[in-house]
Design a protein around this motif. Structure first.
Motif, PDB file in Angstrom:
ATOM      1  N   VAL A  70      50.491  33.082  55.019  1.00  0.00           N
ATOM      2  CA  VAL A  70      50.447  32.183  53.868  1.00  0.00           C
ATOM      3  C   VAL A  70      50.955  30.821  54.322  1.00  0.00           C
ATOM      4  CG1 VAL A  70      51.333  31.712  51.557  1.00  0.00           C
ATOM      5  CG2 VAL A  70      50.749  34.061  52.210  1.00  0.00           C
ATOM      6  N   TYR A  71      50.073  29.811  54.335  1.00  0.00           N
ATOM      7  CA  TYR A  71      50.469  28.490  54.805  1.00  0.00           C
ATOM      8  C   TYR A  71      50.733  27.506  53.663  1.00  0.00           C
ATOM      9  CZ  TYR A  71      45.400  27.612  54.302  1.00  0.00           C
ATOM     10  OH  TYR A  71      44.111  27.521  53.832  1.00  0.00           O
ATOM     11  N   LEU A  72      50.375  27.882  52.443  1.00  0.00           N
ATOM     12  CA  LEU A  72      50.664  27.060  51.274  1.00  0.00           C
ATOM     13  C   LEU A  72      50.735  27.977  50.058  1.00  0.00           C
ATOM     14  CD1 LEU A  72      51.005  24.131  50.179  1.00  0.00           C
ATOM     15  CD2 LEU A  72      48.529  24.139  49.735  1.00  0.00           C
ATOM     16  N   PRO A 124      49.454  31.968  46.507  1.00  0.00           N
ATOM     17  CA  PRO A 124      49.507  31.986  47.976  1.00  0.00           C
ATOM     18  C   PRO A 124      48.117  31.769  48.571  1.00  0.00           C
ATOM     19  CG  PRO A 124      50.617  33.900  47.006  1.00  0.00           C
ATOM     20  CD  PRO A 124      49.827  33.256  45.922  1.00  0.00           C
ATOM     21  N   ILE A 125      48.033  30.820  49.489  1.00  0.00           N
ATOM     22  CA  ILE A 125      46.784  30.536  50.190  1.00  0.00           C
ATOM     23  C   ILE A 125      46.980  30.936  51.643  1.00  0.00           C
ATOM     24  CG2 ILE A 125      45.089  28.777  50.803  1.00  0.00           C
ATOM     25  CD1 ILE A 125      46.095  27.173  48.366  1.00  0.00           C
ATOM     26  N   ALA A 126      46.188  31.870  52.116  1.00  0.00           N
ATOM     27  CA  ALA A 126      46.459  32.501  53.405  1.00  0.00           C
ATOM     28  C   ALA A 126      45.354  32.247  54.416  1.00  0.00           C
ATOM     29  CB  ALA A 126      46.651  34.003  53.225  1.00  0.00           C
ATOM     30  N   HIS A 150      38.129  35.791  61.167  1.00  0.00           N
ATOM     31  CA  HIS A 150      39.163  35.138  60.383  1.00  0.00           C
ATOM     32  C   HIS A 150      38.595  34.650  59.054  1.00  0.00           C
ATOM     33  CE1 HIS A 150      37.140  31.657  62.199  1.00  0.00           C
ATOM     34  NE2 HIS A 150      37.562  30.984  61.130  1.00  0.00           N
ATOM     35  N   SER A 151      39.508  34.362  58.150  1.00  0.00           N
ATOM     36  CA  SER A 151      39.194  33.671  56.904  1.00  0.00           C
ATOM     37  C   SER A 151      40.214  32.547  56.769  1.00  0.00           C
ATOM     38  CB  SER A 151      39.282  34.622  55.705  1.00  0.00           C
ATOM     39  OG  SER A 151      39.106  33.910  54.487  1.00  0.00           O
ATOM     40  N   SER A 152      39.748  31.314  56.771  1.00  0.00           N
ATOM     41  CA  SER A 152      40.655  30.166  56.803  1.00  0.00           C
ATOM     42  C   SER A 152      41.269  29.848  55.447  1.00  0.00           C
ATOM     43  CB  SER A 152      39.909  28.921  57.312  1.00  0.00           C
ATOM     44  OG  SER A 152      39.397  29.150  58.601  1.00  0.00           O
ATOM     45  N   PHE A 153      40.598  30.209  54.368  1.00  0.00           N
ATOM     46  CA  PHE A 153      41.072  29.862  53.025  1.00  0.00           C
ATOM     47  C   PHE A 153      40.923  31.088  52.138  1.00  0.00           C
ATOM     48  CE2 PHE A 153      40.458  28.156  48.717  1.00  0.00           C
ATOM     49  CZ  PHE A 153      41.567  27.323  48.605  1.00  0.00           C
ATOM     50  N   ASP A 154      42.020  31.769  51.897  1.00  0.00           N
ATOM     51  CA  ASP A 154      41.982  33.021  51.144  1.00  0.00           C
ATOM     52  C   ASP A 154      43.090  33.024  50.086  1.00  0.00           C
ATOM     53  OD1 ASP A 154      41.192  35.524  50.365  1.00  0.00           O
ATOM     54  OD2 ASP A 154      42.400  36.563  51.869  1.00  0.00           O
ATOM     55  N   PRO A 155      42.838  32.439  48.902  1.00  0.00           N
ATOM     56  CA  PRO A 155      43.874  32.369  47.870  1.00  0.00           C
ATOM     57  C   PRO A 155      43.931  33.631  47.010  1.00  0.00           C
ATOM     58  CG  PRO A 155      41.943  31.152  47.168  1.00  0.00           C
ATOM     59  CD  PRO A 155      41.635  31.689  48.543  1.00  0.00           C
ATOM     60  N   THR A 156      45.131  33.972  46.572  1.00  0.00           N
ATOM     61  CA  THR A 156      45.352  35.019  45.579  1.00  0.00           C
ATOM     62  C   THR A 156      46.313  34.448  44.535  1.00  0.00           C
ATOM     63  OG1 THR A 156      47.150  35.954  46.908  1.00  0.00           O
ATOM     64  CG2 THR A 156      44.965  36.914  47.199  1.00  0.00           C
ATOM     65  N   THR A 212      41.460  40.043  45.913  1.00  0.00           N
ATOM     66  CA  THR A 212      40.362  39.111  46.149  1.00  0.00           C
ATOM     67  C   THR A 212      39.309  39.812  46.995  1.00  0.00           C
ATOM     68  OG1 THR A 212      39.783  36.917  47.004  1.00  0.00           O
ATOM     69  CG2 THR A 212      41.387  38.170  48.249  1.00  0.00           C
ATOM     70  N   SER A 213      38.166  39.180  47.118  1.00  0.00           N
ATOM     71  CA  SER A 213      37.118  39.676  48.008  1.00  0.00           C
ATOM     72  C   SER A 213      36.906  38.631  49.090  1.00  0.00           C
ATOM     73  CB  SER A 213      35.823  39.933  47.237  1.00  0.00           C
ATOM     74  OG  SER A 213      34.832  40.484  48.074  1.00  0.00           O
ATOM     75  N   THR A 214      37.460  38.898  50.253  1.00  0.00           N
ATOM     76  CA  THR A 214      37.526  37.905  51.315  1.00  0.00           C
ATOM     77  C   THR A 214      36.325  38.014  52.251  1.00  0.00           C
ATOM     78  OG1 THR A 214      39.935  38.048  51.252  1.00  0.00           O
ATOM     79  CG2 THR A 214      38.949  36.998  53.175  1.00  0.00           C
TER      80      THR A 214
END
Length: 530
Positions: free
Chosen positions: A174-176, A195-197, A263-269, A292-294
């Motif tokens: 989680v970077y933000l 959380p944005i991961a 990878h997934s660069s933008f994965d918010p929950t 979420t569905s990543t």
């Protein structure tokens, strides 16, 4: 649906990312010390993750720095069944061997995995919170590793575990995490965080196929051409030996290496929390961590060994072999290397956690939590390739017609776990903490593999907190988690079945696999006003 190589490997690796046992390990030293039983007692800025309603209890401006050191050890033993018979092959070199040293790595967002491998991994984190005097609102954000697993068996080139994951690297950073806590009343608080991961998983694994059909082909080759040299009769028929000595099929032999990075660069929950504290000694809390569905994207590379490449070449060089290959829809050739792009849509299950805080005396407090994770939605996972994979076309014999898309039956289960934490307050400045969390794995015993070596585990922790006169706070925690497993031969068709159609993926066919997973980690955090 038929099981197939790459989806099995990918799905197993993705299972490591989210399979329950890896959750919450290096989010907060304070939560670690209490066995993650903190929903009704979420503490500081880490409330962003555990219960954002707890942010409303913070005052002023605060800054937290965290540091974790973690080591993961995954050990396995292999014992073949006395009656093992893979199409006439009975002496598996895996028998009576053990996996060797395990190392760790850390994937860097947008950069990938460094080449360095260490006995342990260092994970930093930080957080900020802002609350103006008299305001009911508290704002916060943080950077933390919510889930992780790292196993590297590449130090020993002959490690028997290499056929089910030489390298497994999975994490969710989680970077933000913008968050708000709001005090509705003096006793009731609510909160929300987003959380944005950056999610990453990578695997490098050797592949072999101890399957009875391949064993039968190898036995026929030995009968037709014991030394691997073809002859005119073989050339005028099916070309079993047309590949020469390199094309002799051995079901216990390495057939390929597979390497991929996704990878997934933008994965918010979203996390929603509520905290009710009617008395100073009693509180109830609840948090919903949304799913979420990543969509994962990445690259793959297949490196085929000479065995299958030469076998297919010999088959197609004979008189009748191309007819057999055409009927079975086998490839005309298998390239040594085949690379491309890969995508997968992987659901991230939601979690619900409720907890109670009970301060039984001025010197002792008990925390109890219950949590539920909806892993049952992982019934199937589908992976898509940008081209037909020639190596995978070999599986058409087993009913897998589309080599550009593969669906793998996971069979995960939803789980409910308990967690317990105890705090002792010998002085106003000093707090002693103890945690216990028996974790149930979302992976059933007949689905476990070395890619997902996640049995039921027990997490035990001890920690200390010291509060300074200026309001700063130091938390130090050590934790130990262990789980063991024993999978008898022929009981897990993600690992050791030896039926005629159990080609993918059972690298340890007719072999009992036992082992353990041990995680040791140390965490420290320092919070101060700013």
């Amino acid at each position: 649906m038929k099981r197939y190589l790459l989806p099995g490997l990918l799905a197993g690796s993705a299972g490591l990312v989210h399979a329950g046992v890896t959750d919450n390990l290096v989010v907060s030293p304070r939560a670690m010390a209490l066995g993650n039983a903190v929903t009704a007692d979420p503490g500081g800025i880490e409330s962003i993750h555990f219960n954002p309603a707890g942010l409303a209890s913070l005052t002023g401006y605060q800054h937290t720095d965290t540091l974790f050191i973690a080591s993961i050890r995954a050990h396995s033993k292999f014992k073949t069944a006395p009656d093992i018979d893979i199409g006439g092959f009975k002496d598996d070199p895996i028998n009576n061997t053990e996996t060797g040293p395990v190392r760790q790595a850390m994937a860097l967002p947008f950069l990938g995995i460094p080449k360095a491998r260490l006995p342990a991994v260092v994970v930093p984190g930080l957080g900020f919170s802002w609350n103006n005097p008299g305001s009911r609102l508290t704002f916060a954000t943080g950077v933390y590793l919510s889930q992780a697993m790292s196993i590297d068996r590449t130090k020993d080139a002959n490690d028997p575990g290499r056929f089910d994951g030489r390298l497994i690297q999975l994490q969710r950073l989680v970077y933000l995490s913008p968050a708000i806590g709001y005090k509705l009343t003096d006793t009731l608080k609510v909160g929300i965080s987003v959380p944005i991961a950056y999610a990453n998983f990578a695997i490098n694994t050797d592949f072999r196929a101890p399957n009875k059909l391949l064993g039968t082909v190898g036995a026929l080759q030995k009968g037709v051409c014991p030394n691997g040299s073809g002859n005119i009769i073989d050339t005028l028929t099916f070309g079993l030996c047309g590949g020469g000595p390199e094309g002799m099929v051995d079901p216990f032999k390495k057939a390929a290496n597979i390497d991929f990075d996704m990878h997934s660069s933008f994965d918010p929950t979203v996390n929603l929390g509520v905290l009710w504290e009617p008395k100073p000694w009693f509180a109830l809390g609840a948090v919903y961590q949304g799913g979420t569905s990543t969509t994962f994207v990445g690259t793959y590379n297949f490196h085929s060994e000479p065995m299958l490449r030469q076998f297919v070449k010999g088959l197609n060089s004979s008189l009748l072999g191309p007819i057999v290959a055409g009927v079975a829809a086998l490839p005309q050739e298998i390239p040594e290397y085949q690379s491309g792009n890969l995508t997968a849509k992987i659901p991230f299950p939601f979690r619900v956690q409720v907890g109670m805080k009970l301060k039984v005396t001025d010197y002792a407090q008990l925390n109890v939590d219950a949590m539920y994770a909806d892993w049952k939605k992982w019934e199937y996972l589908t992976f898509r390739f940008d081209q037909s994979i020639k190596l995978l076309e070999m599986a058409r014999l087993f009913g897998h017609a589309n080599s550009t898309q593969a669906t793998f039956p996971m069979g995960f289960r939803s789980v409910t776990n308990m967690a317990y934490g105890l705090q002792l307050f010998p002085t106003k400045s000093l707090t002693l903490r103890f945690g216990y969390e028996p974790r149930k794995s979302s992976i059933p015993g007949d689905k476990i593999s070395l890619l997902t070596p996640l049995p039921d585990t027990k997490l035990k922790s001890v920690g200390v907190r010291y509060q300074f006169h200026n309001g700063a706070e130091l938390n130090v925690t050590g934790s130990y988690m262990k789980g063991t497993y024993n999978v008898p031969a022929r009981t897990d068709c993600n690992l050791n079945c030896d039926g005629f159609f159990n080609l993918i993926y059972n690298p340890y066919a007719a072999t009992t696999v036992s082992g353990d997973l041990i995680v040791r980690y140390f965490g420290v955090s320092f919070t101060r006003p700013f």
